[in-house]
Design an enzyme around this catalytic site. Structure first.
Site, PDB file in Angstrom:
ATOM      1  N   ALA A   9       0.881  -1.163   0.000  1.00 17.24           N
ATOM      2  CA  ALA A   9       0.000   0.000   0.000  1.00 17.24           C
ATOM      3  C   ALA A   9       0.918   1.212   0.000  1.00 17.24           C
ATOM      4  O   ALA A   9       1.779   1.334   0.885  1.00 17.24           O
ATOM      5  CB  ALA A   9      -0.910  -0.006   1.225  1.00 17.24           C
ATOM      6  N   GLN A  11       0.656   4.162   0.836  1.00 16.11           N
ATOM      7  CA  GLN A  11       0.600   5.061   1.991  1.00 16.11           C
ATOM      8  C   GLN A  11       1.120   4.419   3.274  1.00 16.11           C
ATOM      9  O   GLN A  11       1.201   5.073   4.310  1.00 16.11           O
ATOM     10  CB  GLN A  11      -0.835   5.552   2.207  1.00 16.11           C
ATOM     11  CG  GLN A  11      -1.779   4.561   2.887  1.00 16.11           C
ATOM     12  CD  GLN A  11      -2.423   3.558   1.942  1.00 16.11           C
ATOM     13  OE1 GLN A  11      -1.895   3.272   0.876  1.00 16.11           O
ATOM     14  NE2 GLN A  11      -3.554   3.020   2.344  1.00 16.11           N
ATOM     15  N   SER A  12       1.498   3.154   3.227  1.00 18.11           N
ATOM     16  CA  SER A  12       1.920   2.452   4.435  1.00 18.11           C
ATOM     17  C   SER A  12       3.263   2.966   4.952  1.00 18.11           C
ATOM     18  O   SER A  12       4.226   3.056   4.182  1.00 18.11           O
ATOM     19  CB  SER A  12       2.042   0.956   4.144  1.00 18.11           C
ATOM     20  OG  SER A  12       2.741   0.301   5.183  1.00 18.11           O
ATOM     21  N   PRO A  13       3.355   3.246   6.248  1.00 18.53           N
ATOM     22  CA  PRO A  13       4.657   3.645   6.791  1.00 18.53           C
ATOM     23  C   PRO A  13       5.683   2.527   6.663  1.00 18.53           C
ATOM     24  O   PRO A  13       6.882   2.792   6.511  1.00 18.53           O
ATOM     25  CB  PRO A  13       4.353   3.948   8.258  1.00 18.53           C
ATOM     26  CG  PRO A  13       3.103   3.194   8.561  1.00 18.53           C
ATOM     27  CD  PRO A  13       2.315   3.191   7.289  1.00 18.53           C
TER      28      PRO A  13
END
Length: 198
Positions: A9, A11-13
């Site tokens: 993903a 946007q995943s950190p």
């Protein structure tokens, strides 16, 4: 030649923390790395997980501390929460999918730059003003996502279904044959597996 299916993903950190290491590992072993961006918010409830807002505060507190530690270990700037943390990640995911289909550029660099834009530079990864320059900087046409939008949207949805069917339940998640590796903190295990040592 091994193929690594990389479910992520944008946007995943943890995808940000993984950076370009998955590509470096793949290159070291002559493996093909296939990026499979998906909607992790839809993935969690379908595989027994919960989105962050639904998790117990103690879990979220620990995760925040751990993300900060991992970023320090890796020498990465990390703003938690990010300035634009609630944006729609689909445009950035579509850009990655379209760029991969087009070929010819630095896809690992693009994925890392999208993560850096969100988690270290306070930029909106849903905005063309962020995505177009990143595409160009990594060797892709600025309009590649526009031209490939329908294909990218279909692939984004298909990646989610494929992930669920293959036992993927989080990101980043790497699948090599029937072997699975979850998390940026398991990249060393992926490396050892590809070397035949694990």
């Amino acid at each position: 030649m091994a193929q690594i299916d990389y479910y992520l993903a944008v946007q995943s950190p943890y995808v940000y923390l993984a950076g370009t290491r998955p590509a470096e590992i793949a290159a070291r072993h002559g493996a093909t790395l296939v990026y499979k961006p998906l909607d992790v918010v839809q993935l969690f409830p379908r595989t027994g997980g919960k989105v962050r807002a639904e998790r117990h505060p103690s879990r979220n507190d620990y995760a925040a501390q751990d993300r900060a530690r991992q970023a320090r270990k890796l020498g990465l700037k990390f703003d938690d929460p990010p300035l634009f943390g609630a944006v729609n990640p689909a445009p950035a995911a579509y850009a990655v999918i379209a760029a991969q289909a087009a070929g010819g550029g630095d896809l690992p660099g693009l994925v890392a730059a999208i993560g850096r834009a969100m988690w270290a530079e306070g930029r909106d990864i849903s905005d063309d003003e962020t995505l177009r320059p990143l595409l160009v900087a990594h060797g892709f046409d600025a309009n590649v996502a526009d031209r490939g939008m329908l294909m990218a949207a279909e692939t984004y949805a298909a990646n989610l279904e494929e992930a669920v069917s293959r036992g993927v339940f989080g990101v980043p998640f790497f699948v090599v044959g029937d072997r699975k590796f979850w998390g940026q903190d398991r990249l060393d295990d992926l490396d050892l597996h590809l070397a035949g040592k694990l």
